[in-house]
Scaffold this active site. Structure first.
Site, PDB file in Angstrom:
ATOM      1  CE  LYS A  74      -7.052   1.202   4.326  1.00 33.03           C
ATOM      2  NZ  LYS A  74      -5.842   1.970   4.715  1.00 33.03           N
ATOM      3  CB  CYS A  99      -3.803  -1.378   5.640  1.00 36.33           C
ATOM      4  SG  CYS A  99      -2.442  -0.995   6.766  1.00 36.33           S
ATOM      5  CD  GLU A 134      -2.568   1.111   2.759  1.00 37.10           C
ATOM      6  OE1 GLU A 134      -2.044   0.522   3.734  1.00 37.10           O
ATOM      7  OE2 GLU A 134      -3.669   1.678   2.821  1.00 37.10           O
TER       8      GLU A 134
END
Ligand code: NAG
Ligand code: NAG
Ligand code: NAG
Ligand code: NAG
Length: 511
Positions: free
Chosen positions: A179, A212, A80
């Protein structure tokens, strides 16, 4: 040739083709990348300056892709923020963004670079995949114009997304994921209105992708496994370590084991920000991992994995609910683990059986140390409650940990070295969830592949004496359905906020 024979031959050759095009195993690569950061600016740089910086990072990623492909990798994951770095505002990230189309358009940017306007980053990633015949997974920024008269449209007339992209070995865009669970401070991006469940099929299994902070929440992460039945998760991340129970390698390998999937985690490398820890994790054990707080070098990892790893179900409360708690002759105490107040008991002897409870959770431990040192304290802790700092999520945790010092109030503080090995341990808890992630972390923030297992009745137990001194043995449970519970005491929230304000101006854990 008779008809029946001819049919048999067709059937046989179809069988052969199917067999040849599906693989039982594959080679995965992840690259921990020491990203080159742009200078921090208040106003946006030009598009050409942004592209020059991104090309510097892509030059390094290209080296990793070529090296991975030469060593036989089928797929490589990069981190990322690995193309443009971190620390942006909504405006300063803008020159780095590209419009990324829905993969349904069936597009190989390397062959047809002008089809969707200016997309030099997608073109370069596509050519890297195509030229080296390897799946390439990367994280970049997507921009989507919207009409400001629409209530959801941001005032600047565009959505900006933290986006994972995947190009297959022909260079075709096969996945785009926005995301969902942005970390606090990620104000340069918008979250999509609904979680996106992005999967794609390959000859070496079905893949799902998220990024994440997503790992702590139900959607899309858990649903990709339970409903979409993926074999392998792709996980570009920019993860800051939090000990004792949220170090990158520790938590990501535990998620792979708890969920029964392969997990490919590529982290940014920035030791000064405590960002390191990448790995290739199978459900039974880590296959490769990297943790380096000392150098500023990137690192390529490769390992072979099963295309369809097997997963056996665990009842996370079965064993613990049958344990008779030993008599309570030990003094309980409270101490803070990453802003959560755990109930602990100290392990007083070289061997023993201990129990500790908080709310609905009781944790049971049997253990034998190789020696009981006077200069080290270990404690068994339980936590059942809503975590409210830097994200709100309900946890049930049983943890055996090394306390930072011999003062009990330091139990739960971050510490990365220890001296006590354990001959054996067995940890269980009365969890009210199917989602429990088993962690074992040794001195020096090392994993312990092949040294422990989980039984079908929910015990995390050692298979042999630990190969190093123990930092943490933990069962990290998530009660997703209680995340929005309104019964979080206002006092506790205020209390946590005060701790944050006192503690530091920096984030403790960033994603
Ligand atoms: C891919 O190969 C083509 C043709 O050989 C070459 O022109 C191009 O520079 C290569 N691109 C990358 C990113 O490797
Ligand atoms: C935005 O929406 C308004 C109201 O629906 C409409 O009149 C206008 O044409 C739209 N603008 C664009 C650029 O689509
Ligand atoms: C798990 O084990 C407990 C205790 O043995 C039992 O009551 C419960 O029904 C089991 N749960 C499942 C889902 O099998
Ligand atoms: C702990 O419990 C186990 C099994 O119940 C028992 O065999 C063992 O003797 C106990 N150990 C201690 C030190 O009490």
């Amino acid at each position: 040739m008779s008809t029946s024979c001819w049919l048999a031959c067709v059937a046989f050759s179809v069988f052969c083709v199917l067999k040849a095009s599906s693989l039982d195993t594959f080679v995965a690569a992840v690259y921990e990348h020491a990203v080159i950061l742009p200078a921090v600016t208040l106003s946006p740089v030009s598009h050409s300056k942004a592209l020059a910086l991104m090309n510097q990072n892509l030059d390094i990623l290209e080296g990793a892709v070529i090296s991975a492909a030469k060593q036989g990798a089928h797929i490589i994951v990069t981190p990322e923020d690995g193309i443009y770095g971190i620390r942006f505002t909504r405006d300063t990230i803008y020159p780095y963004l590209e419009d990324i189309p829905d993969p349904q358009v069936n597009w190989i940017p390397c062959d047809n670079p002008d089809r969707f306007g200016s997309t030099p980053v997608q073109e370069r990633l596509s050519c890297l995949a195509k030229n080296n015949s390897i799946y390439v997974v990367a994280n970049m920024g997507d921009k989507k114009p919207c009409n400001t008269s629409d209530a959801q449209c941001p005032p600047d007339g565009r959505f900006q997304y933290n986006t994972d992209v995947v190009f297959d070995s022909q260079g075709k865009l096969v996945a785009r994921y926005h995301k969902q669970n942005l970390f606090m401070g990620e104000e340069q991006f918008n979250a999509p209105m609904e979680p996106e469940f992005v999967t794609f099929n390959t000859p070496f299994g079905k893949f799902g992708i998220f990024t994440c902070f997503d790992i702590l929440f139900h959607d899309p992460a858990v649903t990709l496994v339970t409903e979409f039945q993926v074999d392998t998760i792709l996980f570009p991340t920019a993860w800051m370590d939090v000990l004792p129970h949220l170090a990158a390698t520790e938590f990501h390998s535990a998620w792979a084991m708890g969920m029964g999937v392969n997990f490919l985690a590529a982290n940014l490398h920035s030791p000064s920000r405590r960002m390191t820890g990448s790995g290739i994790y199978a459900p039974d054990s880590p296959r490769a991992f990297h943790y380096d707080r000392k150098t500023n070098e990137g690192k390529l990892l490769l390992a072979r994995l099963d295309s369809h790893p097997r997963h056996s179900a665990v009842n996370w409360t079965s064993h613990a609910s049958s344990v008779e708690a030993p008599p309570k002759d030990n003094q309980e105490f409270q101490s803070i683990v990453f802003f959560d107040e755990f109930t602990f008991v100290e392990l007083m002897e070289v061997t023993g059986n201990y129990s500790v409870c908080q709310n609905d959770l009781c944790c049971h431990l049997s253990y034998r140390m190789s020696e009981k040192r006077a200069d080290e304290v270990y404690a068994l802790g339980a936590f059942d409650g809503l975590h409210t700092v830097e994200g709100q999520y309900h946890l049930q945790i049983c943890i055996l940990l090394k306390c930072k010092t011999t003062h009990l109030r330091t139990c739960g503080s971050s510490v990365d070295t220890a001296s006590t090995r354990f001959e054996m341990f067995s940890l269980s808890g009365t969890f009210g969830t199917l989602y429990v992630f088993p962690e074992v972390l040794l001195s020096g923030v090392k994993l312990a592949p092949g040294e422990f297992q989980v039984s079908s009745d929910g015990r995390l137990f050692s298979l042999k004496p630990t190969s190093g001194p123990v930092l943490t043995v933990c069962l990290f449970g998530r009660l997703y359905e209680k995340d929005c519970a309104s019964n979080a005491s206002p006092y506790l929230i205020a209390h946590s906020l005060i701790i944050v304000l006192i503690a530091a101006p920096v984030l403790h854990y960033l994603c």
